[in-house]
Design a protein around this motif. Structure first.
Motif, PDB file in Angstrom:
ATOM      1  N   VAL A 397      -2.876   3.583   3.561  1.00 16.30           N
ATOM      2  CA  VAL A 397      -4.031   2.712   3.718  1.00 16.30           C
ATOM      3  C   VAL A 397      -3.940   1.554   2.731  1.00 16.30           C
ATOM      4  N   LYS A 398      -4.675   0.508   3.027  1.00 16.04           N
ATOM      5  CA  LYS A 398      -4.827  -0.629   2.132  1.00 16.04           C
ATOM      6  C   LYS A 398      -6.267  -0.618   1.616  1.00 16.04           C
ATOM      7  N   CYS A 399      -6.430  -0.570   0.320  1.00 13.79           N
ATOM      8  CA  CYS A 399      -7.755  -0.519  -0.280  1.00 13.79           C
ATOM      9  C   CYS A 399      -8.137  -1.901  -0.795  1.00 13.79           C
ATOM     10  N   GLY A 419      -4.242  -6.192  -0.617  1.00  9.08           N
ATOM     11  CA  GLY A 419      -4.692  -4.807  -0.585  1.00  9.08           C
ATOM     12  C   GLY A 419      -3.803  -3.904  -1.417  1.00  9.08           C
ATOM     13  N   THR A 422      -1.758   2.762  -0.816  1.00  4.52           N
ATOM     14  CA  THR A 422      -1.804   4.121  -1.347  1.00  4.52           C
ATOM     15  C   THR A 422      -1.764   5.107  -0.193  1.00  4.52           C
ATOM     16  N   ILE A 429     -10.029  10.283   2.448  1.00  6.34           N
ATOM     17  CA  ILE A 429     -10.587   9.125   3.150  1.00  6.34           C
ATOM     18  C   ILE A 429     -12.058   9.367   3.465  1.00  6.34           C
ATOM     19  N   VAL A 432     -14.143   8.860   0.402  1.00  7.85           N
ATOM     20  CA  VAL A 432     -14.350   7.442   0.098  1.00  7.85           C
ATOM     21  C   VAL A 432     -15.447   6.866   0.990  1.00  7.85           C
ATOM     22  N   HIS A 439     -13.817   8.783  -6.123  1.00  8.12           N
ATOM     23  CA  HIS A 439     -12.792   8.040  -5.391  1.00  8.12           C
ATOM     24  C   HIS A 439     -13.064   6.549  -5.403  1.00  8.12           C
ATOM     25  N   PHE A 443     -10.844   2.237  -7.011  1.00 12.93           N
ATOM     26  CA  PHE A 443     -10.546   0.951  -6.381  1.00 12.93           C
ATOM     27  C   PHE A 443     -11.492  -0.140  -6.850  1.00 12.93           C
TER      28      PHE A 443
END
Length: 444
Positions: A397-399, A419, A422, A429, A432, A439, A443
């Protein structure tokens, strides 16, 4: 849980020529990700409801869900979104707005002939929010986290709601008692509409003093919309107008201006006996912003029993409803016929107007599928176990920070470049999404 819709672009086989400047028509087929627990959710939001709450919710849902699942009702209404997902199975809907928003969506489902009809949950953003109250969603949105709202929807209880239609014909030969014909009071022959503002109701239909109050509210809001920007101000206006009508005793002669049959039985004499100033046909338990006018001792009231509760109200009973009082219960019926002999204010689910002499027949139209919020004593927010236990599966994923997304949301390449890459398990997920601080702090 709510499956994210997958959009497959399919080129249609157009028969036109492919010369210069021609365009090829394309259609979209929307399919949910396969899985027995997947229930795609569409969110319809009226951003003008609830002050600026509607706009804030629109932004939050677009961030949390796929933006293709979130629709702004001011941009063409609900029809486009419903048509787009009409063939998707196990579809669920979420309406963010007032009772009028819910009625709009249900009527559009009727027009599109959805089969099976998706279940609809409600986040109350309007003034009265009586249907949301009857379903357990409360009288107003209190800034509850959106992720928690989604879990409440997922854990909700499916219920059926009777919907009623109003068949209206003009009364070409109205007649009044001579004493009223000679009086210059309320109900005089002022111009009126040929029919009530809506032909179908979900909550209630009424005529008389309560419709007069709703009409004055509507006219004042149309003239000065900036003065009606909050639910509290709206209720204060209702109280002010109601107090004025209490002193003036408007529509005290309502029972002389109408005749009523309930399931074929003439109840006009009963109306004159109780001298009601308003006649209400109630389909749900909540009325006028959360009051309970029907006395359960007169009969059990449910959403799907095929009966309307009919009651009379006087200007003295109206304010007492706010203190837990009841109206005068007249009957429960499956069919009603009302004949009016003067121009009378009427309201349908809070939408009011003056209506010229008419003959109205009320009968059940169909049933809608809704989602009631489970009571706290029964509430268990369900998260599918296969999502929690799939720790061995990792997804790249791109955070992003919210401010980065808002700044570059129209530039996907830029979003990919800034992004943070990770690997997360499905349970991480989910944590988050639910806003777990442990979590989210990674970020921030």
């Amino acid at each position: 849980m709510f499956g994210q819709a997958v959009c497959d672009e399919l080129a249609s086989s157009g028969s036109g020529s492919s010369g210069a400047g021609s365009t090829e028509d394309k259609a979209f087929a929307l399919k949910p990700i396969p899985g027995s627990s997947v229930s795609p959710l569409l969110v319809f939001i009226n951003p003008k409801s609830g002050g600026n709450q509607g706009l804030k919710l629109l932004q939050k849902f677009q961030w949390l869900l796929n933006p293709r699942q979130v629709f702004d009702l001011t941009q063409g209404g609900p029809e486009f979104g419903l048509k787009l997902y009409q063939k998707v199975e196990r579809l669920q809907l979420l309406a963010c707005g007032g009772d009028g928003t819910v009625g709009w969506i249900l009527s559009t489902l009727d027009q599109l002939e959805f089969s099976p009809q998706p279940a609809l949950a409600v986040i109350p953003l309007g003034t009265g929010n009586d249907l949301a109250r009857a379903l357990g969603w409360g009288g107003g949105y209190e800034d509850e986290p959106v992720s928690k709202l989604l879990l409440h929807v997922n854990a909700g209880e499916p219920v059926s709601l009777d919907r009623w239609c109003l068949d209206v014909e003009p009364n070409t030969s109205p007649s009044l008692p001579s004493k009223l014909s000679a009086e210059s009071t309320e109900g005089e022959d002022v111009p009126g509409e040929p029919a009530p503002p809506l032909k179908v109701f979900n909550n209630y239909f009424s005529l008389g003093v309560d419709a007069q109050i709703a009409l004055e509210f509507h006219e004042a809001r149309e003239a000065n919309p900036e003065k009606f920007s909050s639910r509290l101000r709206n209720k204060m206006f209702y109280g002010q107008v109601g107090g004025k009508d209490l002193l003036q005793r408007k529509w005290k002669n309502l029972s002389d201006m109408i005749s009523v049959e309930l399931d074929g039985k003439d109840m006009t004499a009963r109306l004159k006996e109780i001298k009601c100033h308003a006649l209400v046909f109630l389909n749900i338990s909540s009325y006028a912003g959360g009051t309970r006018p029907w006395n359960s001792a007169s009969g059990k009231q449910t959403l799907d029993d095929g009966y309307l509760e009919v009651l009379g109200l006087t200007t003295y009973q109206l304010p007492l409803l706010q203190a837990g009082g009841h109206g005068t219960c007249i009957a429960q019926c499956k069919r009603a016929r009302i004949v009016t002999h003067k121009t009378i204010p009427m309201q349908v689910d809070g939408e009011a107007c003056r209506v010229s002499p008419v003959v109205i027949t009320i009968q059940r139209r169909n049933q809608a599928k809704l989602i009631a919020k489970r009571r706290s004593s029964q509430e268990q927010l369900y998260v599918p176990s296969e999502m929690i236990r799939a720790k061995q599966m990792k997804i790249g994923v791109k955070c992003l920070l919210m401010q980065d997304y808002e700044l570059h949301q129209l530039d996907p390449d830029k979003l990919r470049s800034i992004g943070l890459s990770t690997l997360l398990s499905l349970s991480e997920i989910l944590a988050v999404i639910l806003g777990t601080e442990e979590h989210m702090s990674q970020f921030s």
